[in-house]
Design a protein around this motif. Structure first.
Motif, PDB file in Angstrom:
ATOM      1  N   GLN A 229       0.831  -1.199   0.000  1.00  0.00           N
ATOM      2  CA  GLN A 229       0.000   0.000   0.000  1.00  0.00           C
ATOM      3  C   GLN A 229       0.876   1.265   0.000  1.00  0.00           C
ATOM      4  N   LYS A 230       0.589   2.186  -0.925  1.00  0.00           N
ATOM      5  CA  LYS A 230       1.332   3.439  -0.996  1.00  0.00           C
ATOM      6  C   LYS A 230       0.487   4.636  -0.585  1.00  0.00           C
ATOM      7  N   THR A 231      -0.836   4.481  -0.609  1.00  0.00           N
ATOM      8  CA  THR A 231      -1.730   5.596  -0.294  1.00  0.00           C
ATOM      9  C   THR A 231      -2.687   5.202   0.826  1.00  0.00           C
ATOM     10  N   THR A 232      -3.337   6.204   1.401  1.00  0.00           N
ATOM     11  CA  THR A 232      -4.318   5.924   2.461  1.00  0.00           C
ATOM     12  C   THR A 232      -5.490   5.125   1.903  1.00  0.00           C
ATOM     13  N   GLY A 233      -5.884   5.407   0.656  1.00  0.00           N
ATOM     14  CA  GLY A 233      -6.991   4.675   0.052  1.00  0.00           C
ATOM     15  C   GLY A 233      -6.679   3.197  -0.097  1.00  0.00           C
ATOM     16  N   GLU A 234      -5.467   2.892  -0.561  1.00  0.00           N
ATOM     17  CA  GLU A 234      -5.057   1.493  -0.700  1.00  0.00           C
ATOM     18  C   GLU A 234      -4.984   0.820   0.664  1.00  0.00           C
ATOM     19  N   ALA A 235      -4.537   1.556   1.673  1.00  0.00           N
ATOM     20  CA  ALA A 235      -4.447   0.999   3.026  1.00  0.00           C
ATOM     21  C   ALA A 235      -5.847   0.724   3.585  1.00  0.00           C
ATOM     22  N   THR A 236      -6.804   1.591   3.291  1.00  0.00           N
ATOM     23  CA  THR A 236      -8.181   1.377   3.747  1.00  0.00           C
ATOM     24  C   THR A 236      -8.730   0.078   3.167  1.00  0.00           C
TER      25      THR A 236
END
Length: 345
Positions: A229-236
């Motif tokens: 994950q590189k972004t907060t969206g991907e982490a969510t």
């Protein structure tokens, strides 16, 4: 107006200034360098001519002619959108500025190709040195720059394939302690939400995480590990997958602040009481409305120490007695945010 390039609409030259002021080019050059030997009247005429023509001295060209540095230092970061890097940059600049050095920040977007192009450009511009947070383990371009005489210091990640000074965070130790803290709270199903496998910090933090589980006699369940994950969206999305498992983790450990914030959104959306721990402190961590533990360290110190190592390589009088590369590790601490405020452990 003088009959030089300025008269033709081009960039005004020192000769144009001298002609307009009625002095020699040498006198004009001395005045614009601040030489006190010129009379007040001469200084006034030369400055007035320079202002009228809009003349700007080329300090870089002059420094190169004299064999001096350009006074520029390149700072390569992987994601300018991450507040971590703005704090790192402030730390670097706070050390460089008193030495008359200016920071040129370049964003690699965690792309090795972009990083290579930026390094080539910085070297072509004759920077005095480079502080870099490498995008990957392929650091041949940084090695080439160092071999060519450009001092290179790496921040947050160590050199690969060449020798250089570096300043690291205690990634392994911080992650291990954070995981031990979750285990001490009784958690046995702990999920890991982390950066790509090519990122040194994420890999070291995963090692600390798995080492703590192993010491507690618990196997690493790959169902509970999400990397990349590189972004907060991907982490969510990654955290949402973990929370949707038949036996979801009761706690999540995240390898950086972007992943922590993304996991927070997933936990709130799911309405769960999943414990959350992450690496990297961040602004408003105390305002999320749920208990949160972070592995904190002084990002400003990371930048300052990196810049100090670089300055010691740039300035001959400050160079270390030994040319051997130096490695500095910035310590970490656990910080817990809850309704009772902030607790440092």
């Amino acid at each position: 107006m003088a009959d030089g390039r300025a008269a033709k609409g081009g960039k005004p030259t020192l000769r144009d200034v001298a002609e307009l002021a009625g002095v020699s080019s040498m006198t004009a050059s001395r005045v614009l360098r601040g030489d006190p030997r010129a009379s007040a009247a001469t200084r006034e005429r030369v400055q007035a001519a320079a202002d009228e023509l809009g003349y700007m001295p080329n300090h870089m060209a002059r420094s190169l002619r004299l064999g001096e540095g350009t006074g520029l230092v390149g700072l390569l970061v992987t994601n300018l959108a991450n507040p971590f890097y703005s704090q790192l940059a402030l730390g670097v600049d706070s050390v460089l500025a008193p030495h008359g050095l200016k920071t040129v920040i370049a964003n690699t977007k965690q792309d090795p190709v972009t990083e290579r192009e930026l390094v080539d450009d910085l070297v072509a511009r004759r920077v005095d040195g480079i502080v870099a947070v490498p995008a990957s383990t392929d650091q041949r371009h940084l090695a080439t720059a160092a071999a060519g005489g450009v001092p290179v210091v790496l921040a947050s990640r160590p050199p690969e394939g060449f020798e250089a000074d570096c300043v690291l965070v205690d990634d392994f130790g911080g992650a291990r302690r954070a995981t031990e803290d979750l285990l001490a709270q009784g958690h046995r199903r702990i999920g890991f939400v982390g950066s790509p496998r090519t990122v040194y910090t994420g890999t070291e933090r995963l090692k600390g995480f798995t080492d703590a589980l192993d010491a507690a006699g618990l196997p690493v369940d790959e169902r509970y590990v999400r990397q990349g994950q590189k972004t907060t969206g991907e982490a969510t999305l990654a955290a949402r997958e973990l929370l949707s498992l038949p036996d979801p983790p009761t706690a999540l450990f995240c390898s950086n602040n972007r992943n922590t914030i993304g996991a927070y959104h997933a936990i709130r959306a799911a309405g769960r009481s999943t414990a959350l721990t992450g690496f990297d402190d961040f602004e408003l961590a105390d305002a999320l409305g749920l208990p949160l533990t972070v592995v904190a360290y002084d990002t400003d110190q990371l930048g300052r120490r990196s810049a100090e190592l670089l300055v010691s390589r740039i300035r001959p009088a400050d160079r270390p007695p030994s040319g051997k590369p130096r490695r500095i590790t910035v310590p970490t601490e656990l910080v817990t945010y809850n309704s009772g405020g902030k607790q440092v452990r």
